[in-house]
Design an enzyme around this catalytic site. Structure first.
Site: not given
Ligand SMILES: CC[C@H]1O[C@@H](n2cnc3c(N)ncnc32)[C@H](O)[C@@H]1O
Length: 480
Positions: A100, A171
């Site tokens: 990112r 996105e």
């Molecule tokens: C925008 C933030 C959201 O993205 C989720 N998140 C970020 N990276 C991952 C990931 N690698 N796997 C699952 N959920 C993820 C995080 O838990 C939060 O709910």
């Protein structure tokens, strides 16, 4: 640089493209003509715009998780598990934080270390480092559309590689993936980068390949008033449509009061149709289950997840982005991720034949959100002298666009949200948001009602109490 909301000509795009594809060795794999053919041969059930169109026509709400891990085989296994055991309608690939920030060297190291450790040491899938062919391995292992989810101010190479790799949805946006995610990147710079991404999607569309774009609605995900996320989502939708994007999902992050949230989704549909009427775009909506602090207790977390599912269903959002019972801790296990999906599926199924009772409270809330959003957007347009890109940059400088709790130094950070006595998010501080006096009085009155009920002054303490409230089992941050 002086940006403008004008479709890039192909010459300008192609000049920049060489520089973009040289940013990392895998950029060499991108062959646009070959990528077009790849997309034209994708199975129909793997094209996101087909799935969104069908859901919108039937008023169905699709369920989608977030998910991404470092190792290719593990990522494929994770996505297949969420599809089979989680019953996800559409899948993500959440990109890791190094990618990112365009820090591909460190992403490379993260892959090597994850291979050594035999488990993911990155918080997402490093798609740029894997390149086009390995992205296609992910796509070819699945039977539904897959969307790239991330938080990248400069997503040009990520878009080139992941789209050529068969992803059919991307996105983000020049504001929504800058202001909540970065500190020092100017709004001009990120809007400029995202005009490239949208122009690339426009070129795919001009060659008969439909791809979806989804501005990131929730922004900082913490008490963001509907009018703020609507204004920014609509601006990003306009900027995307100008570059030739034809399919746009506009997002909204749940706040927690049912009437306000349903009003938010319904007005998002109405306002986006109004502001994008000069472009022929398909507009759909994504409802994000609560994006703020979660309870640690898993049963309580399922309560929050189910409340988000219920609100998404009652607002007839095209898609709901699902949380997990591990939200308070971090990256969920695949089992926890699938549980969040199944809980959401249960509630969506129980509510899909029901509808929100229309009442004067809902109509009032819709009228408020529409007036607020229109007052913000007309000021943005005026500041831009008719140019939405210029207007967005100047609006942030003037505090006319202002995202609560955003890290960006280009964000004024003067507005303050707090919940009223029913948990709806109101403005405690208006900063330089150009509301008329009647709107301001509405918010003051709503917060005064709560202050009276709690026998305390309207104060910043309410904001803090509200930030922690849901994690502590409440909605409104009542003092004990
Ligand atoms: C925008 C933030 C959201 O993205 C989720 N998140 C970020 N990276 C991952 C990931 N690698 N796997 C699952 N959920 C993820 C995080 O838990 C939060 O709910």
């Amino acid at each position: 640089m002086e940006i403008q909301n004008k479709k890039w000509d192909i010459k300008k795009f192609n000049e920049m493209r060489q520089e973009v594809l040289n940013q990392w060795p895998t950029g060499k794999e991108v062959d646009f003509e070959e990528a077009l053919r790849y997309h034209q041969n994708l199975p129909k059930n793997q094209i996101m715009t087909n799935k969104l169109k069908e859901a919108a026509s039937k008023n169905n709400t699709l369920i989608q998780p977030r998910a991404g891990v470092a190792l290719l085989e593990e990522h494929i296994e994770l996505l297949r598990f969420l599809r089979q055991k989680g019953k996800a309608d559409v899948l993500p690939t959440t990109i890791d934080s190094y990618t990112r920030q365009n820090r591909y060297e460190e992403a490379e190291k993260g892959i090597r270390e994850s291979e050594k450790a035999g488990r993911s040491l990155l918080n997402g899938f490093p798609a740029v480092n894997y390149g086009v062919q390995k992205c296609r391995k992910v796509i070819e292992s699945l039977d539904c559309p897959v969307q790239v989810r991330h938080g990248t101010p400069d997503a040009r190479l990520l878009a080139e590689i992941s789209l050529a790799g068969g992803f059919t949805d991307f996105e983000g946006g020049g504001i929504s993936y800058n202001v909540p995610y970065a500190k020092k990147i100017s709004i001009e710079q990120s809007i400029y980068y995202w005009q490239y991404v949208d122009r690339l999607v426009g070129i795919y569309e001009e060659n008969g390949v439909s791809l979806n774009r989804e501005p990131f609605g929730p922004l900082t995900g913490t008490l963001v008033p509907p009018c703020i996320s609507h204004s920014i989502g609509i601006i990003e939708g306009i900027l995307a449509a100008e570059q030739g994007v034809r399919n746009i999902t506009l997002g909204y992050g749940q706040c927690g009061n049912l009437i306000q949230d349903v009003a938010a989704v319904e007005t998002l549909k109405e306002l986006s149709a109004e502001y994008l009427k000069d472009y022929s775009v398909m507009i759909t909506t994504a409802f994000h289950q609560w994006m703020g602090g979660f309870p640690q207790d898993e049963a309580q977390a399922f309560g929050v997840i189910s409340w988000g599912a219920a609100t998404a269903a009652l607002s007839k959002a095209t898609k709901v982005i699902v949380k997990t019972p591990h939200e308070a801790f971090g990256i969920p296990t695949k089992e926890a991720n699938a549980e969040g999906l199944r809980a959401t599926r249960q509630v969506i199924n129980m509510l899909k034949d029901q509808r929100m009772i229309s009442n004067k409270e809902l109509e009032k809330e819709k009228e408020i959100i529409k007036r607020e959003t229109r007052q913000i957007l007309s000021k943005v347009y005026e500041l831009g002298e008719g140019d939405w890109a210029k207007g967005a940059v100047r609006a942030f400088a003037a505090g006319v666009l202002d995202v609560p709790f955003a890290p960006s130094q280009y964000n004024a950070g003067k507005i303050l949200p707090a919940r009223d006595n029913s948990g709806a998010v109101r403005f405690l501080n208006f900063g330089s948001i150009p509301f008329d006096d009647e709107i301001k009085e509405f918010h003051r009155r709503k917060l005064a009602e709560r202050a009276k009920a709690e026998n305390r002054e309207v104060s910043f303490k309410m904001v803090i109490d509200d930030i922690y409230a849901i994690g502590q089992g409440m909605l409104v941050g009542r003092t004990d």
